[in-house]
Design a protein around this motif. Structure first.
Motif, mmCIF file in Angstrom:
data_model
loop_
_atom_site.group_PDB
_atom_site.id
_atom_site.type_symbol
_atom_site.label_atom_id
_atom_site.label_comp_id
_atom_site.label_asym_id
_atom_site.label_seq_id
_atom_site.Cartn_x
_atom_site.Cartn_y
_atom_site.Cartn_z
ATOM 1 N N ALA A 1 8.977 21.021 -2.079
ATOM 2 C CA ALA A 1 7.699 20.317 -1.968
ATOM 3 C C ALA A 1 6.497 21.230 -2.028
ATOM 4 C CB ALA A 1 7.670 19.517 -0.658
ATOM 5 N N GLY A 2 6.697 22.564 -1.937
ATOM 6 C CA GLY A 2 5.545 23.450 -1.861
ATOM 7 C C GLY A 2 4.870 23.363 -0.507
ATOM 8 N N LYS A 3 3.714 24.007 -0.395
ATOM 9 C CA LYS A 3 3.023 24.073 0.893
ATOM 10 C C LYS A 3 1.518 24.099 0.677
ATOM 11 C CE LYS A 3 2.912 28.052 3.048
ATOM 12 N NZ LYS A 3 1.476 28.352 3.249
ATOM 13 N N TYR A 4 0.798 23.353 1.513
ATOM 14 C CA TYR A 4 -0.655 23.411 1.545
ATOM 15 C C TYR A 4 -1.090 24.350 2.668
ATOM 16 C CZ TYR A 4 -0.426 19.191 -1.321
ATOM 17 O OH TYR A 4 -0.162 18.298 -2.317
ATOM 18 N N GLN A 5 -2.106 25.130 2.395
ATOM 19 C CA GLN A 5 -2.758 25.889 3.463
ATOM 20 C C GLN A 5 -4.171 25.331 3.571
ATOM 21 O OE1 GLN A 5 -3.716 30.523 4.374
ATOM 22 N NE2 GLN A 5 -1.627 29.993 3.837
ATOM 23 N N GLY A 6 -4.476 24.703 4.710
ATOM 24 C CA GLY A 6 -5.661 23.876 4.804
ATOM 25 C C GLY A 6 -6.743 24.439 5.703
ATOM 26 N N ALA A 7 -7.996 24.145 5.321
ATOM 27 C CA ALA A 7 -9.172 24.523 6.105
ATOM 28 C C ALA A 7 -9.880 23.271 6.591
ATOM 29 C CB ALA A 7 -10.123 25.367 5.270
ATOM 30 N N ALA B 1 -7.948 23.027 0.517
ATOM 31 C CA ALA B 1 -6.654 23.675 0.751
ATOM 32 C C ALA B 1 -6.279 24.480 -0.474
ATOM 33 C CB ALA B 1 -5.570 22.650 1.062
ATOM 34 N N ILE B 2 -5.358 25.395 -0.292
ATOM 35 C CA ILE B 2 -4.699 26.083 -1.399
ATOM 36 C C ILE B 2 -3.234 25.666 -1.379
ATOM 37 C CG2 ILE B 2 -3.846 28.311 -2.222
ATOM 38 C CD1 ILE B 2 -6.521 29.530 -1.500
ATOM 39 N N PHE B 3 -2.749 25.217 -2.529
ATOM 40 C CA PHE B 3 -1.360 24.797 -2.660
ATOM 41 C C PHE B 3 -0.562 25.904 -3.331
ATOM 42 C CE2 PHE B 3 2.121 22.893 -5.123
ATOM 43 C CZ PHE B 3 2.792 22.199 -4.118
ATOM 44 N N THR B 4 0.559 26.271 -2.711
ATOM 45 C CA THR B 4 1.494 27.221 -3.320
ATOM 46 C C THR B 4 2.825 26.509 -3.526
ATOM 47 O OG1 THR B 4 1.969 28.060 -1.088
ATOM 48 C CG2 THR B 4 0.422 29.316 -2.426
ATOM 49 N N PRO B 5 3.425 26.641 -4.708
ATOM 50 C CA PRO B 5 4.567 25.776 -5.066
ATOM 51 C C PRO B 5 5.933 26.262 -4.616
ATOM 52 C CG PRO B 5 3.915 27.099 -6.955
ATOM 53 C CD PRO B 5 2.941 27.418 -5.860
ATOM 54 N N GLY B 6 6.060 27.494 -4.114
ATOM 55 C CA GLY B 6 7.392 28.062 -3.926
ATOM 56 C C GLY B 6 8.089 27.750 -2.623
#
Length: 438
Positions: free
Chosen positions: A126-132, A175-180
């Motif tokens: 699902a990947g991951k969001y890093q949110g502000a 947010a920045i989404f990273t897919p791994g």
């Protein structure tokens, strides 16, 4: 006599698993070619790899609790491929690439087990969001973007409108989404791994080891109702490694807490309007982790405490205070779901080191350990346990060389009471600084 795990019985992940058969326990005098203490991600991986390398050996894997009751079954359900934030800032680019490669090897291992044994654990790419939430978080995101560029890894910005559609809340600004990264149900995954161990592994649960003794080149593990004698001992005990006399004054026991809701009803899902099966970690590391599980539960994780006595450091009053804080964080994000209760609140202990260094290797003749995951245990535990087995039997590989490159000795801590006071101050300071992101 060692201080044993004393985890609460309110872990949501574990509570929804089907009932398990009675535990097989350590009774009488047992002998093993290899013994492993700790049946979390690292211990399970080490046992499985030893069984592959030494199919005729007797391997005993022993744990003080049931599989998945401890820290490995209590995390937020992320398996993250990128290095930890602190490692991302390391000046050595080779170290970061090796960490990335090791984490991805671990993910591939776990995926292979899930598929081979049909482990029902909500496993997904699902990947991951890093949110502000606001300006402070966005500054951290800008720094994270810089680190990802230097690493050469894919990412993309997710603006508020798109993010709101995913999360079902407009609480976050970007947010920045990273897919791994992958998502999973940690207790279900760990329990499934325990149920599918090779036949030459004896899994002994609810069998705490109280002390270790060396005699005639053999290690004797003393339990309440039996002993294990072995020439090779692997400690997959993370923070509890120091209870056996190793890495003393080098590991910090920290507990982080999570709460979740019951599954949302169909009517509540229409109010929520977001997607299922996503995970968001905070741009500001002391902020709030947020998840929507595949089975409609919203999970909130924040709050850290220094726990020198592990689970014995935390009482019901503290857990109630934590749940109150989690309730505030939940309502700030989902005020329209105010009628939805938080049904479980739990803590999990993990080890950090002051220099953010993980230990991997031989502690003394015949004793090996992987200890201190610095809060990113699923991938790290899996790969470090696997490679610890390789080290024990002398099976060389590039991955083994890589993990020896990226690990070292955790730095010494100041003595008590200065350590406890310092850790408490740092945690409270981080919470205050990050209050706008909670």
């Amino acid at each position: 006599m060692v201080n044993l795990p004393n985890d609460d019985k309110s872990c949501g992940w574990y509570s929804v698993l089907p009932p398990v058969a009675p535990a097989k326990k350590l009774v009488g005098q047992q002998k093993a070619d290899y013994a492993i203490i700790g049946a979390g991600f690292a211990g399970l991986a080490a046992a499985r790899r030893l069984a592959e390398l030494k199919p005729n050996a007797r391997i005993i894997l022993v744990d003080a609790q049931r599989v998945a009751e401890g820290a490995s079954g209590r995390n937020s359900g992320f398996v993250i491929d990128s290095p930890h934030k602190f490692s991302l800032e390391h000046p050595d680019p080779e170290l970061k690439q090796k960490l990335l490669s090791l984490n991805r090897t671990a993910i591939a291992q776990l995926q292979s087990l899930v598929e081979k044994y049909n482990i029902d654990c909500q496993w997904s790419a699902a990947g991951k969001y890093q949110g502000a939430v606001g300006a402070r978080g966005e500054a951290h995101l800008n720094h994270f973007e810089h680190l990802m560029k230097n690493l050469g890894e894919p990412y993309r910005w997710v603006e508020k409108a798109e993010l709101t559609k995913v999360l079902g809340t407009g609480y976050y600004s970007r947010a920045i989404f990273t897919p791994g990264s992958y998502l999973m149900q940690p207790a279900a995954l760990v329990q499934g791994m325990g149920k599918s161990l090779p036949e030459n592994i004896d899994l002994l649960e609810e069998s705490p080891i109280q002390n270790l003794q060396k005699s005639d080149g053999q290690w004797i593990l003393h339990g309440d109702h039996g002993t294990i004698t072995t020439p090779k001992l692997l400690l997959a005990t993370s923070i509890f490694t120091k209870e056996f006399g190793y890495l003393k004054n080098r590991l910090l026991p920290v507990m982080t807490f999570a709460s979740w809701t019951r599954p949302l009803t169909d009517a509540e899902m229409k109010i929520y309007k977001g997607e299922l099966n996503w995970g968001l970690t905070p741009a500001d590391h002391a902020g709030t982790t947020l998840r929507m599980t595949a089975d409609r539960r919203i999970l909130i994780r924040n709050t850290y405490k220094h726990v020198p006595k592990y689970g014995n450091s935390i009482g019901d009053e503290t857990r109630q205070w934590v749940q109150t804080d989690h309730r505030k964080a939940f309502l700030a994000r989902y005020p329209e779901l105010a009628e939805v209760p938080l049904t479980h609140t739990w803590g999990g202990v993990y080890a950090i080191s002051r220099n953010f260094t993980n230990f991997f290797g031989e502690l003394e003749n015949g004793v090996y350990a992987s200890a201190c995951d610095n809060g990113v245990g699923a991938a790290w535990g899996t790969i470090s346990g696997t490679l610890l087995a390789d080290l024990v039997v002398g099976a060389d590989s590039q991955n083994l060389n890589d993990i020896q490159y990226v690990t070292g000795m955790p730095s010494l801590n100041p003595p008590e009471p200065f350590l406890g006071l310092g850790v408490k101050f740092r945690i409270n300071l981080a919470k205050w600084q990050s209050r706008s992101e909670l």
